[in-house]
Design a protein around this motif. Sequence first.
Motif, PDB file in Angstrom:
ATOM      1  N   ALA A 392       0.835  -1.202   0.000  1.00  0.00           N
ATOM      2  CA  ALA A 392       0.000   0.000   0.000  1.00  0.00           C
ATOM      3  C   ALA A 392       0.874   1.257   0.000  1.00  0.00           C
ATOM      4  N   ALA A 393       1.993   1.212   0.729  1.00  0.00           N
ATOM      5  CA  ALA A 393       2.901   2.368   0.739  1.00  0.00           C
ATOM      6  C   ALA A 393       3.453   2.606  -0.668  1.00  0.00           C
ATOM      7  N   ALA A 394       3.805   1.518  -1.387  1.00  0.00           N
ATOM      8  CA  ALA A 394       4.312   1.666  -2.752  1.00  0.00           C
ATOM      9  C   ALA A 394       3.241   2.219  -3.681  1.00  0.00           C
ATOM     10  N   ASP A 395       1.970   1.754  -3.496  1.00  0.00           N
ATOM     11  CA  ASP A 395       0.881   2.272  -4.320  1.00  0.00           C
ATOM     12  C   ASP A 395       0.645   3.762  -4.044  1.00  0.00           C
ATOM     13  N   LEU A 396       0.721   4.123  -2.767  1.00  0.00           N
ATOM     14  CA  LEU A 396       0.526   5.535  -2.407  1.00  0.00           C
ATOM     15  C   LEU A 396       1.589   6.406  -3.075  1.00  0.00           C
ATOM     16  N   ALA A 397       2.833   5.960  -3.018  1.00  0.00           N
ATOM     17  CA  ALA A 397       3.916   6.715  -3.652  1.00  0.00           C
ATOM     18  C   ALA A 397       3.714   6.782  -5.162  1.00  0.00           C
ATOM     19  N   ARG A 398       3.233   5.696  -5.752  1.00  0.00           N
ATOM     20  CA  ARG A 398       3.010   5.690  -7.201  1.00  0.00           C
ATOM     21  C   ARG A 398       1.894   6.653  -7.582  1.00  0.00           C
ATOM     22  N   HIS A 399       0.794   6.657  -6.808  1.00  0.00           N
ATOM     23  CA  HIS A 399      -0.288   7.604  -7.079  1.00  0.00           C
ATOM     24  C   HIS A 399       0.188   9.058  -6.977  1.00  0.00           C
ATOM     25  N   CYS A 400       1.180   9.279  -6.131  1.00  0.00           N
ATOM     26  CA  CYS A 400       1.728  10.636  -5.969  1.00  0.00           C
ATOM     27  C   CYS A 400       2.849  10.907  -6.961  1.00  0.00           C
ATOM     28  N   ALA A 401       3.072   9.972  -7.895  1.00  0.00           N
ATOM     29  CA  ALA A 401       4.094  10.127  -8.928  1.00  0.00           C
ATOM     30  C   ALA A 401       5.480  10.355  -8.333  1.00  0.00           C
ATOM     31  N   HIS A 402       5.684   9.903  -7.091  1.00  0.00           N
ATOM     32  CA  HIS A 402       6.967  10.059  -6.387  1.00  0.00           C
ATOM     33  C   HIS A 402       7.403  11.528  -6.307  1.00  0.00           C
ATOM     34  N   LEU A 403       6.411  12.443  -6.330  1.00  0.00           N
ATOM     35  CA  LEU A 403       6.698  13.871  -6.189  1.00  0.00           C
ATOM     36  C   LEU A 403       6.660  14.251  -4.707  1.00  0.00           C
ATOM     37  N   PRO A 404       7.707  14.883  -4.204  1.00  0.00           N
ATOM     38  CA  PRO A 404       7.760  15.180  -2.760  1.00  0.00           C
ATOM     39  C   PRO A 404       6.570  15.983  -2.252  1.00  0.00           C
ATOM     40  N   LEU A 405       6.098  16.975  -3.021  1.00  0.00           N
ATOM     41  CA  LEU A 405       4.974  17.773  -2.558  1.00  0.00           C
ATOM     42  C   LEU A 405       3.745  16.902  -2.331  1.00  0.00           C
ATOM     43  N   ALA A 406       3.394  16.109  -3.346  1.00  0.00           N
ATOM     44  CA  ALA A 406       2.214  15.255  -3.226  1.00  0.00           C
ATOM     45  C   ALA A 406       2.407  14.220  -2.125  1.00  0.00           C
ATOM     46  N   LEU A 407       3.593  13.638  -2.047  1.00  0.00           N
ATOM     47  CA  LEU A 407       3.872  12.653  -1.002  1.00  0.00           C
ATOM     48  C   LEU A 407       3.732  13.252   0.389  1.00  0.00           C
ATOM     49  N   ARG A 408       4.212  14.469   0.548  1.00  0.00           N
ATOM     50  CA  ARG A 408       4.158  15.100   1.870  1.00  0.00           C
ATOM     51  C   ARG A 408       2.714  15.341   2.293  1.00  0.00           C
ATOM     52  N   VAL A 409       1.887  15.847   1.337  1.00  0.00           N
ATOM     53  CA  VAL A 409       0.486  16.089   1.662  1.00  0.00           C
ATOM     54  C   VAL A 409      -0.208  14.778   2.001  1.00  0.00           C
ATOM     55  N   ALA A 410       0.057  13.758   1.198  1.00  0.00           N
ATOM     56  CA  ALA A 410      -0.573  12.460   1.461  1.00  0.00           C
ATOM     57  C   ALA A 410      -0.111  11.886   2.791  1.00  0.00           C
ATOM     58  N   ALA A 411       1.167  11.987   3.070  1.00  0.00           N
ATOM     59  CA  ALA A 411       1.685  11.448   4.319  1.00  0.00           C
ATOM     60  C   ALA A 411       1.133  12.194   5.531  1.00  0.00           C
ATOM     61  N   GLU A 412       1.023  13.517   5.433  1.00  0.00           N
ATOM     62  CA  GLU A 412       0.443  14.286   6.534  1.00  0.00           C
ATOM     63  C   GLU A 412      -1.005  13.860   6.768  1.00  0.00           C
ATOM     64  N   ARG A 413      -1.710  13.605   5.678  1.00  0.00           N
ATOM     65  CA  ARG A 413      -3.104  13.153   5.794  1.00  0.00           C
ATOM     66  C   ARG A 413      -3.163  11.796   6.495  1.00  0.00           C
ATOM     67  N   ALA A 414      -2.257  10.919   6.123  1.00  0.00           N
ATOM     68  CA  ALA A 414      -2.228   9.602   6.753  1.00  0.00           C
ATOM     69  C   ALA A 414      -1.869   9.701   8.235  1.00  0.00           C
TER      70      ALA A 414
END
Length: 879
Positions: A392-414
């Motif tokens: 699931a962590a790999a899928d989340l990173a893939r959905h965020c296109a491995h872009l730090p901005l998107a990853l950070r927002v998603a991670a903060e949400r999680a």
Amino acid sequence: MCVDVAGYGDHRRTNRDQVAVREGLYRALRRAFIRSGLRWERCHREDRGDGVLILVPSEVPKELLAGRLPVELASELEAHNGGAGPEARIRLRAAVHAGEVQHDDHGVAGTAINLAFRLLEAGPLKDALRGSPGTLALIASEWFYEEVIRHHPASDPKAYRQVPVAVKETLTRGWVRLPGLPGLPSLSGLVLGRAPGEPEGPRQLPAAVRDFVGRDAELALLDDRLTPGDDVVIALVTGTPGVGKTALAVHAAHRARHRFPGGQLYVDLRGYAAEPALAPEQALEGVLHALGVPAGRIPAPPAARSALYRSLLDGRRVLIVLDNAASAAQVRPLLPGAPGCAVLVTGRGDLSGLTAREGARPLELAPLEPAESRALLRRIVGAERVDAEPGAAADLARHCAHLPLALRVAAERAAARPGLRLAGLVRELDERNRLDVLGADDEHTAPRTVLSWSYHALPPPAARMFRLLALHPGAEVSPGAATALAGAGPGEARRLLDRLVRAHLLEEAAPGGRYRLTGLLRCYAAELAETEEPRRDRSAAVRRVLAWYLHTADDARRLLCPHRVAPRLTVPDGPPPRRFRSAREAREWCESERDNLVAAVRHAPATGHHDIGWRLPLALWTLCLPRGPWTDWVAAHRGALDSARHSGDDAGEAYALGALGFARQDRGRFEEAANHFLSAQLIFKYVRDRRGEAWALHGLGYALRRLHRYDEAILLHRQALRISTEIGDAGGRAWSLGGLGFAYAGRRRHAEALNHFERALCIARGTDRRAEGWALYGLGHAYQTLGRPEQATGHYGRALEIFREIGDWRGRGETLDGLGKAHLRAGRPEAARACWTRALEAFQDLRSPQASRVRDRLLILDDDTVRELPESEAAVPSP
């Protein structure tokens, strides 16, 4: 003392250039000596072609040669260079020593003279001048420093640095000083080592991003590039939105900052924001201020700002981070011109021109590697949760296109939902992805998807606030402006702003006070406003916030400038303004909102709110904001005039014409000013605004006085006086009587001038402090021209107290100028010098043409002869 022009024999200098250099050198020396209290005509001088040997009589206080003279000489050289061509400009080395001198039929000789010329050739002195942004490098002998400089605080001993001197057979030590540019702190430490307690350069880097991961290869590359060298270093970081360009640049800048003791500058060029990109001249204003240039001394022309910026950086090791650049043209004016500095630029547009022309070394930043994405998720979400669901962590990173901005927002949400599995979050993200209205091919897709996820989790009022913030004209927003923008209650607006901060959709620029919507967040909010807010609602929100700025500025005006003539500056549908409890609070608000007010002046006509577009510049002009260089007030009032005409408001057109007239007068354009006032007066008469008509007549009389058309001015001021008397305007009567006083003084009808100034003073006293100050100034002026200096100084002194109290800088400058003339006539040249020096500072801060007039006055303090000064009239403003 001996001086030598650096590069005098440069092959690029023609004979004509060398003559201009010699003329400028002697003129600068003479003026600097005079202004320092040194009698030029009593000094023995020998020309040396590219320099001068000057023997100063032994009875002269030696500390003047090391203290005041270098500052005055540097100032005179700057003045020469400002009006000279490139090959006629002067940079000067100077040496000072004391000792026995022998005179013979051929001139002068002695070991003291030999030593002075050896000091002049010292390598450290040449290096100091070469690395200095100034015009002068001074070296004092060790004897002179030990016996003179260090015993006299006025010589500024802390500004000197000890250096070794090895020239021919001479081995000794000297003490070098680099007089800074006028109004700037000493820059000597940047070349010779900073002394304890000496101020450091700017430190503007933002805080590095928390939880920064990976990028080891990129950081190593930037570490290698961000090193001072023989050329200006330019590193360029490009990449897709959200890839982490800014985070990498700031992180790398923090790692390299120890190599740049001259400071670090950071500028967000706003290249991708919904608001207009930061113009180079705006960016230059900010960095010049950070480099210590007072607001009043920042030149208006963009080319002049860029030249001053390069001069200040010459010889310094400064790191400049230019973030979010839109184009190479936006960056070029901010590039230093000499080696020692490094520039780190980030952008996503076409910046290839920097590579081709400026030799920038590009770095294309790619998304994070899967391992780096996982590391970022582990830091924010927690290692245990991520390791428990690696798929699931790999899928989340893939959905965020491995872009730090998107990853950070998603991670903060999680992280904010610890009870939910990562697989559930991925399913939510998939659902939001299907709702992405902008399509999968857009470059913003992944960041937009994740931002939409956080946005849709907001309650409707917070989501609306997020959309509307993109419509704010400035970069930062206060709770008061946000309240107006959203049409909400003040407590509600602050709660919504804090809710957006907690959702990582808004940045808190200052704790509890100001907020900033930056980068992709602003772009995303602007897109949402465009698609989800009806056009009518968007226009209404913009109008509310512009009207709030107008009404609040008008409230400050009423507190700070209660007697200034102005039209009704409120609009009927505007929200209530912020109310101020004191003048100090009003001034602080004006200063904190300066950038937003500038943006609002431009935004109002651009968005079609012309009734606000003509009122807002008038409200700000009456608050004395023209003192700063932050905008072109002639252009601002032209815009006000266009808006008034567009909205068909005749009164607004008349007031804009009057304000434009005063703006022209401030620059000495009296013929143009007179035309504007005449047009304004005719319109005021047509609309039957009698107070406005008197104001325009007074302004027209003012302009004609400055054109020496005194009889016409008298008629106009009499008309203004008659109208003010008929409508019961006491302030207008006081100003008209003062104008008549100056017009009669111009005609040398001194008894009538005194009578009118006395009448103006009686009316103004206790009602209008500013008019009272100018009436007292007028009395001082009249008594001074009558040859009664003691009475003149008394009235000038009382006027000066009032101008200090109310913060009228122009009044202070004019009164100090007049006070200097009165002191000189009374036989007190040093008191005159002190007054004119302070007057010069005031006019320089105002960027007034009158600064050159006062500078010339200082030159009159020469020889034993006190010259009579020519009569002149103050540029007295109108109410």
